[in-house]
Design a protein around this motif. Structure first.
Motif, PDB file in Angstrom:
ATOM      1  N   SER A  13      36.406 -22.888  -0.310  1.00 32.48           N
ATOM      2  CA  SER A  13      36.266 -22.114  -1.542  1.00 32.48           C
ATOM      3  C   SER A  13      37.597 -21.489  -1.993  1.00 32.48           C
ATOM      4  O   SER A  13      38.382 -21.035  -1.152  1.00 32.48           O
ATOM      5  N   LYS A  17      40.802 -25.799  -6.308  1.00 33.00           N
ATOM      6  CA  LYS A  17      40.306 -27.156  -6.604  1.00 33.00           C
ATOM      7  C   LYS A  17      39.867 -27.321  -8.054  1.00 33.00           C
ATOM      8  O   LYS A  17      40.310 -28.217  -8.749  1.00 33.00           O
ATOM      9  N   SER A  35      31.148 -30.589  -8.569  1.00 34.92           N
ATOM     10  CA  SER A  35      29.911 -30.874  -7.818  1.00 34.92           C
ATOM     11  C   SER A  35      29.307 -29.601  -7.228  1.00 34.92           C
ATOM     12  O   SER A  35      28.099 -29.515  -7.020  1.00 34.92           O
ATOM     13  N   GLY A  36      30.143 -28.588  -6.971  1.00 36.50           N
ATOM     14  CA  GLY A  36      29.614 -27.324  -6.445  1.00 36.50           C
ATOM     15  C   GLY A  36      28.650 -26.671  -7.425  1.00 36.50           C
ATOM     16  O   GLY A  36      27.681 -26.014  -7.017  1.00 36.50           O
ATOM     17  N   ARG A  40      25.021 -24.911  -6.897  1.00 37.77           N
ATOM     18  CA  ARG A  40      24.800 -23.551  -7.404  1.00 37.77           C
ATOM     19  C   ARG A  40      23.557 -23.519  -8.316  1.00 37.77           C
ATOM     20  O   ARG A  40      22.748 -22.604  -8.248  1.00 37.77           O
ATOM     21  N   SER A 105      25.224 -22.091   0.333  1.00 36.33           N
ATOM     22  CA  SER A 105      25.540 -22.968   1.469  1.00 36.33           C
ATOM     23  C   SER A 105      24.304 -23.295   2.296  1.00 36.33           C
ATOM     24  O   SER A 105      24.243 -24.344   2.948  1.00 36.33           O
ATOM     25  N   ALA A 108      22.682 -25.996   0.373  1.00 32.45           N
ATOM     26  CA  ALA A 108      23.469 -27.236   0.489  1.00 32.45           C
ATOM     27  C   ALA A 108      23.295 -27.927   1.839  1.00 32.45           C
ATOM     28  O   ALA A 108      23.831 -29.015   2.041  1.00 32.45           O
ATOM     29  N   ARG A 114      20.754 -33.165  -1.186  1.00 34.42           N
ATOM     30  CA  ARG A 114      22.087 -33.789  -1.240  1.00 34.42           C
ATOM     31  C   ARG A 114      21.971 -35.239  -1.712  1.00 34.42           C
ATOM     32  O   ARG A 114      22.767 -35.709  -2.516  1.00 34.42           O
ATOM     33  N   ARG A 135      32.919 -30.669  -1.498  1.00 32.07           N
ATOM     34  CA  ARG A 135      33.109 -30.562  -0.051  1.00 32.07           C
ATOM     35  C   ARG A 135      33.047 -31.923   0.633  1.00 32.07           C
ATOM     36  O   ARG A 135      33.617 -32.100   1.712  1.00 32.07           O
ATOM     37  N   ASP A 136      32.308 -32.851   0.005  1.00 35.54           N
ATOM     38  CA  ASP A 136      32.052 -34.151   0.651  1.00 35.54           C
ATOM     39  C   ASP A 136      32.425 -35.311  -0.269  1.00 35.54           C
ATOM     40  O   ASP A 136      31.923 -36.415  -0.100  1.00 35.54           O
ATOM     41  N   ARG A 162      39.411 -15.081  -5.455  1.00 35.08           N
ATOM     42  CA  ARG A 162      38.030 -15.069  -5.929  1.00 35.08           C
ATOM     43  C   ARG A 162      37.615 -13.665  -6.378  1.00 35.08           C
ATOM     44  O   ARG A 162      36.912 -13.488  -7.362  1.00 35.08           O
ATOM     45  N   ARG A 185      30.485 -18.953   4.008  1.00 34.55           N
ATOM     46  CA  ARG A 185      30.385 -20.318   3.471  1.00 34.55           C
ATOM     47  C   ARG A 185      31.287 -21.293   4.226  1.00 34.55           C
ATOM     48  O   ARG A 185      30.907 -22.435   4.476  1.00 34.55           O
ATOM     49  N   ASP A 189      29.540 -24.436   5.700  1.00 33.98           N
ATOM     50  CA  ASP A 189      29.927 -25.729   5.106  1.00 33.98           C
ATOM     51  C   ASP A 189      30.571 -26.674   6.133  1.00 33.98           C
ATOM     52  O   ASP A 189      30.443 -27.894   6.019  1.00 33.98           O
ATOM     53  N   ARG A 192      27.505 -27.666   9.129  1.00 37.10           N
ATOM     54  CA  ARG A 192      26.173 -28.218   8.842  1.00 37.10           C
ATOM     55  C   ARG A 192      26.077 -29.673   9.324  1.00 37.10           C
ATOM     56  O   ARG A 192      27.096 -30.370   9.463  1.00 37.10           O
TER      57      ARG A 192
END
Ligand code: CDP
Length: 232
Positions: A13, A17, A35-36, A40, A105, A108, A114, A135-136, A162, A185, A189, A192
């Motif tokens: 985060s 990005k 994509s986040g 959200r 998260s 997610a 997903r 993230r992926d 942030r 997160r 993240d 997982r």
């Protein structure tokens, strides 16, 4: 003539990005896909339907409700950005709240969700000319992307960035709660089971601590430009 490619940007985060992806997408006339924002929006939905709160998560009910959830991107005509829509409506400010950040998260981690998001992401990448952050993206969504970046920065700097950003819309926010959220997160993240955040082996690692956005943009473009101008 330029050669359209897929550019994947992953990382934790507040590494810059989305700001960088947005800037570069405008320069290249590429689609920028956040994509986040999809996760959200799913989280906002789960909160509203009372499937999740700080004290409970009814994953089974959320999964059963997947057929009622539609996530897509539509152009915001005022700024020409693609914005995530949940069942036809944009909740752009609400999905950025700390309440959503604190639960996203967890949402997610749900593989069934997903898989649905990856279907939408693949469709968006069909014609290439896409820059997607998350993230992926380089590991799972577009493992064959022509170019992958992995952005990193120290936790404290990310929290400061942030915090400054959120302070513009929420005067009551504290640095400590933002820092806690980022640590939470990062942990969820990266640990997982499904599609954890990790650097793809072929991703370019960029540390954003000591570079300005202009410098970072030039750095990323120095990798992008040779790829989009070849194969004429
Ligand atoms: O803006 P920020 O970097 O804080 O987060 P985001 O990109 O809006 O993503 C919010 C959350 O969604 C992340 O912390 C992940 O839990 C999840 N996410 C994910 O699992 N996979 C993605 N491709 C993008 C986000």
């Amino acid at each position: 003539m330029s050669n359209k490619i897929i550019i994947a940007i992953d990382g934790t985060s507040s590494t810059g990005k989305s700001t960088l992806a947005k800037r570069i997408s405008k320069q290249l006339n590429y689609l920028y896909i956040d994509s986040g924002a999809m996760y959200r929006a799913l989280t906002y939905y789960a909160i509203k339907r009372k499937f999740i709160s700080n004290s409970h998560f009814d994953k089974t009910k959320l999964i059963a409700d997947i057929p009622n959830i539609n996530i897509d991107f539509r152009n915001n005509l005022t700024n020409n950005n693609l914005e995530v829509h949940l069942n036809g409506i944009s909740y752009e400010n609400k999905i950025r709240s700390l309440e959503v950040s604190n639960l996203v998260s967890e949402i997610a981690t749900v593989d069934e969700l997903r898989k649905q998001m990856v279907l939408v992401q693949h469709a968006l990448g069909l014609n290439k000319g896409v820059i997607m952050d998350g993230r992926d993206i380089g590991t799972v969504v577009f493992p064959n992307a022509e170019l992958k970046f992995y952005l990193e920065a120290t936790t404290e700097l990310r929290a400061k960035r942030r915090y400054d950003e959120l302070l513009l819309t929420d005067k009551n926010i504290t640095y400590d709660e933002v820092l806690d959220n980022i640590k939470l997160r990062d942990n969820q993240d990266t640990t997982r089971e499904h599609s954890p955040l990790k650097k793809a082996n072929d991703a370019v690692l960029i540390n954003t601590d000591n570079l300005t956005l202009d410098e970072l943009e030039s750095k990323l473009l120095s990798y992008i430009n040779p790829l989009i101008t070849k194969n004429l």
